[in-house]
Design an enzyme around this catalytic site. Structure first.
Site, mmCIF file in Angstrom:
data_model
loop_
_atom_site.group_PDB
_atom_site.id
_atom_site.type_symbol
_atom_site.label_atom_id
_atom_site.label_comp_id
_atom_site.label_asym_id
_atom_site.label_seq_id
_atom_site.Cartn_x
_atom_site.Cartn_y
_atom_site.Cartn_z
ATOM 1 N N ILE A 183 0.623 -1.194 -0.123
ATOM 2 C CA ILE A 183 -0.048 0.003 -0.134
ATOM 3 C C ILE A 183 0.866 1.389 0.094
ATOM 4 O O ILE A 183 0.704 2.099 -0.927
ATOM 5 C CB ILE A 183 -0.995 -0.250 1.376
ATOM 6 C CG1 ILE A 183 -2.074 -1.220 1.222
ATOM 7 C CG2 ILE A 183 -1.768 1.200 1.246
ATOM 8 C CD1 ILE A 183 -2.707 -1.373 2.354
ATOM 9 N N LYS A 184 1.955 1.153 0.781
ATOM 10 C CA LYS A 184 2.667 2.562 0.957
ATOM 11 C C LYS A 184 3.753 2.204 2.113
ATOM 12 O O LYS A 184 3.671 1.270 2.872
ATOM 13 C CB LYS A 184 1.991 3.761 1.424
ATOM 14 C CG LYS A 184 1.686 3.603 2.845
ATOM 15 C CD LYS A 184 0.949 5.239 3.201
ATOM 16 C CE LYS A 184 0.464 4.994 4.767
ATOM 17 N NZ LYS A 184 -0.112 6.231 5.225
ATOM 18 N N GLY A 240 5.243 3.662 4.896
ATOM 19 C CA GLY A 240 4.960 4.609 5.989
ATOM 20 C C GLY A 240 6.482 4.901 6.779
ATOM 21 O O GLY A 240 7.299 4.071 6.659
ATOM 22 N N HIS A 241 6.429 5.875 7.570
ATOM 23 C CA HIS A 241 7.352 6.151 7.960
ATOM 24 C C HIS A 241 7.786 5.464 9.306
ATOM 25 O O HIS A 241 8.877 5.231 9.842
ATOM 26 C CB HIS A 241 7.499 7.890 8.763
ATOM 27 C CG HIS A 241 6.147 8.135 9.847
ATOM 28 N ND1 HIS A 241 5.011 8.408 9.327
ATOM 29 C CD2 HIS A 241 6.205 7.671 11.013
ATOM 30 C CE1 HIS A 241 4.434 8.609 10.531
ATOM 31 N NE2 HIS A 241 4.987 8.223 11.563
ATOM 32 N N SER A 242 6.772 4.460 9.856
ATOM 33 C CA SER A 242 6.794 3.618 10.836
ATOM 34 C C SER A 242 6.961 2.019 10.361
ATOM 35 O O SER A 242 7.276 1.145 11.224
ATOM 36 C CB SER A 242 5.838 3.780 11.809
ATOM 37 O OG SER A 242 4.609 3.360 11.408
ATOM 38 N N GLY A 243 6.934 2.075 9.175
ATOM 39 C CA GLY A 243 7.052 0.501 8.593
ATOM 40 C C GLY A 243 6.152 0.480 7.304
ATOM 41 O O GLY A 243 5.426 1.525 6.947
ATOM 42 N N LEU A 266 3.307 -1.041 4.712
ATOM 43 C CA LEU A 266 2.009 -1.517 4.936
ATOM 44 C C LEU A 266 1.680 -2.262 3.726
ATOM 45 O O LEU A 266 1.679 -1.858 2.528
ATOM 46 C CB LEU A 266 1.032 -0.320 5.049
ATOM 47 C CG LEU A 266 1.323 0.548 6.338
ATOM 48 C CD1 LEU A 266 0.027 1.741 6.291
ATOM 49 C CD2 LEU A 266 0.841 -0.057 7.661
ATOM 50 N N LYS A 322 1.509 -4.463 8.878
ATOM 51 C CA LYS A 322 2.534 -3.635 9.012
ATOM 52 C C LYS A 322 3.923 -4.237 9.311
ATOM 53 O O LYS A 322 4.111 -5.061 9.908
ATOM 54 C CB LYS A 322 2.613 -2.450 9.876
ATOM 55 C CG LYS A 322 3.481 -1.392 10.235
ATOM 56 C CD LYS A 322 3.546 -0.603 11.458
ATOM 57 C CE LYS A 322 2.507 0.370 11.065
ATOM 58 N NZ LYS A 322 2.390 1.403 12.184
ATOM 59 N N ASP A 379 0.955 12.253 15.353
ATOM 60 C CA ASP A 379 1.132 12.505 13.893
ATOM 61 C C ASP A 379 -0.583 12.513 13.299
ATOM 62 O O ASP A 379 -0.778 11.590 12.588
ATOM 63 C CB ASP A 379 1.459 10.686 13.773
ATOM 64 C CG ASP A 379 1.658 10.568 12.156
ATOM 65 O OD1 ASP A 379 2.074 11.703 11.445
ATOM 66 O OD2 ASP A 379 1.881 9.421 11.630
#
Length: 888
Positions: A505-506, A508-511, A513, A527, A632
């Site tokens: 999906i994308k 992300g800055h924390s992992g 997805l 994630k 966030d």
């Protein structure tokens, strides 16, 4: 016989009339056919370049309604897309795709400057556009070689290819463009030699190939460019001496040869008394010997830069009859020697610094000449004889004792560039030393104050939360027994197709997805957190967050986790069918074939989303003990289920609100506000007021439809917010119509709700954190939006009294009034979101209403000092009281 002649004549007339009638019938048919063909070509160009319907509306006539289209006799003769922007689809894969131009048989001008055309120049431009006269492709991000086929554009008058990334050599075929008057290839990465064939462009008036990587010599054939007025070859690696044939260009007025490796001496044949030369630049080369007298006598020359060469010898003693005519000469950093002469009478300004001049400065030279770093007599306020002897000795140049016995007047040449290099090197070393010293002081300050740094750093920036920055401690460790199922790694591999990129999906800055489907057909989001990425503890923070908000309906449900792999950790969430707010506010309308057709959320759904997000944040701030900060809050963190109910996500940055008892000593010592404008790489605040500010930006997105406001802190986003704020006024509903999303269909009652949400957003965006409303008051205001604006702007005196107003409304608008006062006058300074009449109306309304509302409006005559950085630079609350004195 005569009878036959009459019959023949009548038959001829009949035939002629029939032929003309047939021609007249065919002409409209040909015109319609040509119109259809050219319109089809333009539509194809629109699609291949991804042009927006704003400039080229698909349903209207190009010659009448399309921006940048010029027509003559029903045919397209000019296309100007300079500065246009692509559609969202076009920006995903921009290409230099203009093949449809071949069907525009009358095209004479194509201007795409400052329009992104990444890729190679197609050969079809030179092979098919034979009628083209002007081709402008400046600042288009073009790469690769200049096609040889460009030489086939025999009608071309102007060719602009500057400021791109062109490589390779200049094709010799350009010499075939006999009608060319302007050629600009500057600011590229062209290499090789300058083609000799360019000397055949007899109509050329301007040639600019500066700042490339060209080498070799200047072709002697340039002497045949009799109409050339502007020649710029600077910033290359040209070598050898100047060809004397350049002196044959009598029309030349500007000649720039600076920053090359040209050598030799300047011949007097280059400078004819009939020359029209006005500007001559020869700086940063390696020319030697003295300048010829003919150069000084050029009648039209007003600017000459010959600095940083190796010119030697004394200045000439010419009488220029005092004809100054604003002449400016720069001859610094050479090896001129001897006394000042009458030549200075002919100039209004001359820089002769860093030479070996000596003697006394005449009165006529003191006002026009810069003579620093020479050795002039003490009577002029400079060095004595002894000082000059030392000066010349240090330079390695014999000193003639100003003509007195004992001197040695043979002046050797000296290159002053080495001295300049040593000065630059010393400056760099000093700068590096200062930086190292500052870093050591900062480290010592941090080491000496570990308690303050760990326990209560009061950070007040408004950027997104940092990647990998572990927030203040949430707990020793979460209780996993209440956090869903424990999945195996193989289950997750099967659910995502071995984490195939198709399911990504994308990032992300924390992992990362991924979407997946479990064995029972349950759709999930997974994630993946890489333990080597610097965010290895974020999964623990998120699990701890979920342990504190178990089963709350406003947060994305956590279905389970997988912690068996040491290098990777996985969290499994419930799938949200409508994605996040950033992707759901506008969706592609599947029933419409138009690429630009988007369907937006209606106002009722937008208000529902705002309420849901406010409920989740209010729970974190006011119902959790201790209070938690999301850190966030942005459109991508607001997830939507199948009924557009809000589920807050991105919980990897949640932390306990920091205490207010102390603030960062180092920041206070320097009196600088801490910010995190660097996005995910910065350090975000750990206070609830930070969440309120970010939520205000989300509300602006819902009102204006301008996505990206909540996810960015770059200067363009700040300017956008500063342009929106003046259009939000509690006393003037009509102003808000200037910023409302044009895709919204709203009646008068709904417009009041939009107005109310905008008012709440502005209160949340107060630049001072302590003056922002609490999230529970924001929630109450959104639950009763009409009450917000009607109590504040109604005519009833009863509604305006504090005793009749609810506590949440009073708290909200105490923030509003303080925010309005702090931001007063912004509309006049920004001139952004509304037109002049709207801004004027805003100021007038504010001042009128202010008299009846305790001065709460945007009064234009407010004498309060404005914050230089209204967005996003909120102050530390403890700094606030000190700053109030300055503001007042």
């Amino acid at each position: 016989m005569g009878h036959y002649k009459v019959q023949f004549f009548l038959l001829f007339l009949l035939f002629k009339c029939s032929f003309e009638q047939q021609q007249q019938q065919q002409r409209p048919t040909n015109a319609v056919s040509r119109f259809r063909a050219e319109r089809a070509a333009l539509l194809q160009l629109r699609a291949s370049l991804g042009l927006r319907s704003k400039e080229w509306p698909i349903k209207l006539i190009p010659c009448l309604n399309w921006v940048g289209i010029s027509c003559q006799n029903g045919s397209v003769i000019g296309i100007n897309i300079s500065g246009f922007k692509r559609t969202r689809i076009g920006r995903k894969n921009p290409q230099f795709a203009v093949d449809s131009l071949a069907n525009l048989t009358s095209l004479v001008s194509f201007n795409a400057s400052r329009f992104s055309l990444p890729g190679l120049i197609p050969d079809m431009l030179g092979l098919n556009l034979k009628t083209l006269q002007v081709l402008d492709l400046r600042f288009c991000e073009i790469s690769g070689n200049i096609p040889f086929s460009v030489g086939n554009l025999s009608n071309l008058n102007e060719l602009y290819l500057s400021d791109n990334s062109l490589t390779g050599s200049i094709p010799s075929s350009l010499g075939q463009l006999s009608r060319l008057s302007v050629l600009d290839l500057s600011n590229n990465t062209l290499t090789g030699l300058i083609p000799f064939s360019l000397g055949s462009l007899v109509n050329l008036s301007s040639l600019d190939i500066s700042f490339n990587y060209l080498s070799g010599i200047i072709p002697e054939s340039f002497g045949g460019l009799s109409n050339l007025r502007f020649l710029n070859l600077s910033g290359n690696s040209l070598s050898s001496s100047l060809p004397t044939q350049l002196g044959n260009i009598s029309s030349l007025s500007v000649l720039d040869l600076g920053s090359n490796s040209l050598t030799g001496h300047l011949s007097g044949e280059l400078f004819s008394s009939q020359s029209k030369l006005q500007t001559l630049v020869l700086d940063h080369n390696n020319f030697t010997v003295n300048l010829p007298d003919s150069l000084w006598l050029l009648p039209n020359l007003t600017f000459f830069d010959g600095s940083n060469n190796n010119f030697t010898g004394p200045l000439p003693n010419l009488d220029l009859n005092g004809n100054v005519s604003s002449k400016v000469f720069n001859l610094s950093n050479n090896s001129f020697y001897g006394n000042i002469t009458n030549v200075l009478r002919g100039f209004s300004s001359m820089d002769l610094s860093y030479n070996y001049l000596q003697g006394t400065v005449p009165d006529y030279a003191r006002k026009v000449a810069s003579l620093n770093r020479n050795c002039l007599q003490k009577s002029t306020g400079q060095r004595s004889i002894g000082e000059c002897a030392t000066f010349y000795s240090l330079q390695g140049v014999p000193f003639d004792n100003f003509g007195l016995p004992g001197g040695t007047p043979s002046p050797p040449r000296k290159d002053h560039k080495s001295n300049k290099k040593w000065i630059i090197l010393a400056a760099v070393l000093v700068g590096v030393g200062l930086i190292i010293l500052i870093i050591i002081l900062i480290v010592l300050m941090i080491v000496c104050c570990p308690k303050n740094r760990t326990n209560s750093p009061r950070r007040t920036g408004v950027g997104p939360a940092p990647t990998g920055a572990v927030p203040p401690v949430l707990g020793v460790g979460p209780d996993l027994s209440n956090l869903g199922d424990s999945f195996t790694y193989q289950q997750l591999v099967a659910a995502t197709g071995d984490f195939n990129d198709v399911n990504l999906i994308k990032n992300g800055h924390s992992g990362d997805l991924f979407r997946g489907v479990l064995e029972g057909g349950v759709h999930v989001i997974i994630k993946r957190i890489e333990m080597s990425s610097g965010i290895k503890d974020s999964y623990m923070v998120e699990l701890d967050s979920f342990s504190r908000i178990i089963s709350h309906p406003r947060f994305v449900p956590l279905l389970g986790y997988c912690l068996e792999d040491e290098n990777r950790k996985f969290l499994v969430y419930k799938y949200m069918p409508n994605g996040d707010l950033s992707s759901s506010l506008y969706r592609k309308n599947e029933s419409d074939d138009d690429d630009d057709s988007l369907q937006s959320l209606d106002w009722i759904t937008r208000l529902k989303i705002a309420l849901g997000a406010a409920e989740g944040l209010s729970y974190l701030h006011h119902e959790c003990t201790p209070p938690l900060v999301h850190r966030d809050v942005q459109a991508s963190s607001i997830l939507l289920d199948d009924k557009y109910e809000v589920r807050l996500g991105s919980l990897s940055e949640v932390c306990i609100q920091e205490g207010d008892s102390q603030s960062n000593r180092f920041t206070r010592l320097l009196r600088l506000p801490q910010t995190s404008e660097q996005g995910a790489s910065g350090v975000a605040t750990a206070t609830c007021t930070y969440d309120v500010y970010c939520f205000g930006k989300v509300l602006l997105e819902l009102v204006t439809g301008k996505m990206g406001i909540s996810a960015s802190n770059d200067p363009s986003t700040k300017e956008l917010i500063e342009g929106i704020i003046p259009c939000i006024n509690i006393y003037d509903k009509e102003l808000v119509t200037n910023i409302v999303d044009p895709s919204l269909i709203i009646d008068e009652d709904l417009l009041e709700e939009v107005w109310a949400m905008a008012v709440v957003a502005r209160s949340c965006l107060n630049p001072k954190p302590a003056r922002r409303p609490l999230m529970r008051y924001v929630l109450k205001a959104l639950e009763n939006p009409l009450k917000v604006v009607r109590e504040e702007s109604g005519s009833s005196a009863r509604l305006r009294t504090p005793s009749s107003r609810s506590s949440w409304n009073a708290a909200l608008f105490s923030s509003w009034r303080q925010s309005s006062t702090d931001m007063a006058g912004m509309a006049a300074a920004v001139g952004g979101g509304a037109g002049p009449s709207s801004l004027k109306r805003s100021g007038t309304s504010g001042s009128q209403s202010g008299s009846g509302h305790n001065g709460g409006g945007d009064h234009p005559s407010s004498n309060r000092k404005q914050s230089k950085d209204v967005f996003p630079e909120p102050l530390d609350p403890q700094d606030e009281e000190r700053s109030n004195d300055d503001i007042r």
